[in-house]
Design a protein around this motif. Structure first.
Motif: not given
Length: 222
Positions: A68-81
């Motif tokens: 979860i930490l990996e998946a929520t710490s990247i641009p893909l998550f920050f940009e709501n993609k």
């Protein structure tokens, strides 16, 4: 937007039939909590877990934390993609909402998710951060209605991370096992459009997640 599901994840509160075991009682006392309010963790509860159904898939909340930490710490998550869901071994589904900050400390992560299991929602005044509900993998898939469901497993057809991500459409769903050992159950595997292996070696969920999501980012941001 694509979806990531961490399926049959090793994340649960201590089951009722283990709550009276000395190792569980001792650990709960150290945490100042009831035995019914702590995560099952084989680092502490190994003796209690012997003979437990699906033992090899349970008691590793740290693996879920890393992923979860990996998946929520990247641009893909920050940009709501990307939308992220954790389907647990006991058929509960956790929805991780945009803008949530998962604690980097495992101790704080455990406390947060213990609270989630008990209270069902974690939210601020204005935003939902985490929610949990009883839901099977099949029910989650029906709700999401993805255009394609790609399961990643060493049992799958050999391919590469690059090819998998290039073939993803906007409404695709990626499914990664959230457990230490074993394979997806038939109930989960039967829902896949494709079962794919991206390497000969079995890698932990957070490693596969980081590789797949980085390659997917390259297809949309670069």
């Amino acid at each position: 937007m694509i979806s990531l599901i961490l399926a049959e994840s090793s994340l649960e509160l201590v089951p009722v039939n283990l709550q009276s075991h000395p190792s569980v009682i001792s650990h709960a006392r150290k945490l100042g909590k009831k035995t019914s309010e702590i995560l099952l963790d084989n680092s502490w509860h190994f003796a209690a877990m012997k003979g437990l159904d699906n033992e090899i898939k349970r008691g590793r909340p740290d693996l879920v934390h890393f992923t979860i930490l990996e998946a929520t710490s990247i641009p893909l998550f920050f940009e709501n993609k990307i939308e992220i869901f954790v389907h647990t071994i006991n058929d509960k589904v956790i929805h991780i909402y945009p803008n949530v900050h998962i604690p980097k400390s495992y101790h704080r992560f455990a406390g947060l998710f213990e609270k989630l299991f008990i209270e069902k929602n974690i939210k601020t005044e204005n935003h939902m951060l985490l929610s949990i509900k009883d839901q099977t993998f099949s029910e989650l898939i029906e709700e999401l209605n993805p255009s394609k469901i790609v399961g990643l497993s060493t049992k799958g057809k050999p391919s590469s991370v690059e090819k998998v991500t290039k073939d993803l459409s906007d409404e695709s769903c990626i499914v990664i096992g959230g457990f230490q050992k074993g394979h997806f159950s038939d109930q989960v595997e039967n829902k896949f459009s494709n079962l794919i292996s991206v390497g000969n070696t079995s890698l932990e969920a957070h490693v596969i997640t980081s590789r797949v999501l980085y390659e997917y980012e390259k297809t949309i941001f670069m």
